[in-house]
Design a protein around this motif. Structure first.
Motif, short mmCIF file in Angstrom:
data_model
loop_
_atom_site.label_atom_id
_atom_site.label_comp_id
_atom_site.label_asym_id
_atom_site.label_seq_id
_atom_site.Cartn_x
_atom_site.Cartn_y
_atom_site.Cartn_z
N ALA A 104 0.83 -1.20 0.00
CA ALA A 104 0.00 0.00 0.00
C ALA A 104 0.87 1.26 0.00
O ALA A 104 0.59 2.21 -0.73
CB ALA A 104 -0.93 0.00 1.21
N GLU A 105 1.92 1.24 0.81
CA GLU A 105 2.81 2.40 0.86
C GLU A 105 3.52 2.62 -0.48
O GLU A 105 3.67 3.76 -0.93
CB GLU A 105 3.85 2.24 1.98
N LEU A 106 3.96 1.53 -1.10
CA LEU A 106 4.63 1.67 -2.40
C LEU A 106 3.66 2.17 -3.47
O LEU A 106 4.04 2.99 -4.32
CB LEU A 106 5.25 0.33 -2.82
N GLU A 107 2.42 1.68 -3.43
CA GLU A 107 1.41 2.18 -4.38
C GLU A 107 1.15 3.67 -4.15
O GLU A 107 1.05 4.44 -5.11
CB GLU A 107 0.12 1.38 -4.26
N GLN A 108 1.04 4.05 -2.89
CA GLN A 108 0.81 5.46 -2.57
C GLN A 108 2.01 6.30 -3.02
O GLN A 108 1.85 7.39 -3.59
CB GLN A 108 0.58 5.62 -1.08
N LEU A 109 3.21 5.79 -2.81
CA LEU A 109 4.42 6.49 -3.22
C LEU A 109 4.46 6.61 -4.75
O LEU A 109 4.81 7.67 -5.28
CB LEU A 109 5.66 5.75 -2.71
N ALA A 110 4.10 5.56 -5.46
CA ALA A 110 4.07 5.60 -6.93
C ALA A 110 3.03 6.61 -7.41
O ALA A 110 3.28 7.36 -8.37
CB ALA A 110 3.77 4.21 -7.48
N ARG A 111 1.87 6.63 -6.74
CA ARG A 111 0.82 7.59 -7.11
C ARG A 111 1.31 9.03 -6.89
O ARG A 111 1.13 9.89 -7.74
CB ARG A 111 -0.45 7.30 -6.29
N GLN A 113 4.40 9.99 -6.85
CA GLN A 113 5.45 10.27 -7.84
C GLN A 113 4.83 10.62 -9.19
O GLN A 113 5.27 11.54 -9.87
CB GLN A 113 6.36 9.05 -7.97
N THR A 114 3.78 9.89 -9.57
CA THR A 114 3.09 10.19 -10.84
C THR A 114 2.48 11.58 -10.79
O THR A 114 2.59 12.35 -11.76
CB THR A 114 2.01 9.13 -11.10
N GLU A 115 1.85 11.92 -9.67
CA GLU A 115 1.26 13.25 -9.52
C GLU A 115 2.34 14.32 -9.60
O GLU A 115 2.15 15.36 -10.24
CB GLU A 115 0.51 13.35 -8.19
N ALA A 121 5.65 18.30 -15.16
CA ALA A 121 5.51 18.44 -16.61
C ALA A 121 4.65 19.66 -16.95
O ALA A 121 4.96 20.41 -17.89
CB ALA A 121 4.90 17.17 -17.19
N GLN A 122 3.58 19.89 -16.16
CA GLN A 122 2.73 21.06 -16.39
C GLN A 122 3.52 22.35 -16.15
O GLN A 122 3.41 23.30 -16.93
CB GLN A 122 1.51 21.02 -15.49
N ARG A 123 4.29 22.36 -15.09
CA ARG A 123 5.09 23.55 -14.81
C ARG A 123 6.13 23.79 -15.90
O ARG A 123 6.36 24.93 -16.30
CB ARG A 123 5.78 23.42 -13.45
N LEU A 124 6.76 22.69 -16.33
CA LEU A 124 7.74 22.85 -17.41
C LEU A 124 7.09 23.37 -18.69
O LEU A 124 7.66 24.23 -19.38
CB LEU A 124 8.45 21.51 -17.69
N ASP A 125 5.88 22.87 -19.00
CA ASP A 125 5.17 23.37 -20.18
C ASP A 125 4.85 24.86 -20.03
O ASP A 125 5.03 25.64 -20.96
CB ASP A 125 3.86 22.58 -20.39
N ALA A 126 4.39 25.24 -18.82
CA ALA A 126 4.07 26.65 -18.58
C ALA A 126 5.32 27.50 -18.70
O ALA A 126 5.31 28.59 -19.30
CB ALA A 126 3.44 26.81 -17.20
#
Length: 165
Positions: A104-111, A113-115, A121-126
């Protein structure tokens, strides 16, 4: 063998040798009294019989005691195995809980990280759009300044050509 076992065997062997050597004295009839009556019997044979009966009694007592100890040991061994099985099951359960928690912790960490990657990526685009806009504005400003300088130079050269020498 233990010392006392060897000692008892040696002692019984000595009694047997003593009885064999003195067998005639052991079998000599004597008057024996039982407080309320008297009878004729060989005293040595009677005493030897008493020793044999006591030895047999103690051997049976030792056998019964050893049997009860072995049964108790077996019962305790079974209880120990049952307790060990319970401990193994509890440990297995804790490992499963730990595995689930870590998953559960690894899934939360992956989530997360994805966020974070999406946000980055949004900031870099901006930033890239802002940078492109600023580059375009700077380019326009430089072009405007170059155009203005060019106009000045042309005006200056045109004004200089009109002036008489």
């Amino acid at each position: 063998m233990r010392f006392r076992t060897v000692f008892l065997i040696v002692l019984l062997a000595l009694v047997a040798i003593f009885a064999a050597v003195n067998w005639t004295a052991f079998t000599a009839p004597t008057t024996l009294s039982l407080i309320y009556s008297e009878f004729q019997a060989p005293l040595g044979a009677v005493m030897l019989g008493v020793v044999v009966l006591l030895t047999a009694f103690f051997l049976l007592y030792i056998l019964a005691l050893q049997t009860s100890v072995m049964l108790e040991s077996r019962r305790l061994t079974k209880q120990l195995e049952a307790q060990r099985d319970l401990a193994d099951q509890a440990e297995h359960s804790r490992f499963n809980e730990l595995r689930g928690f870590l998953k559960a912790e690894l899934e939360q960490l992956a989530r997360r990280q994805t966020e974070q990657q999406t946000l980055l990526a949004q900031r870099l685009d901006a930033l890239q759009k802002d940078l492109s806009l600023r580059v375009e504005q700077t380019e326009n400003a430089v072009a405007a300044q170059v155009g203005e300088l060019d106009d000045r130079l042309q005006r200056h050269s045109a004004a200089g050509a009109i002036k008489p020498l």
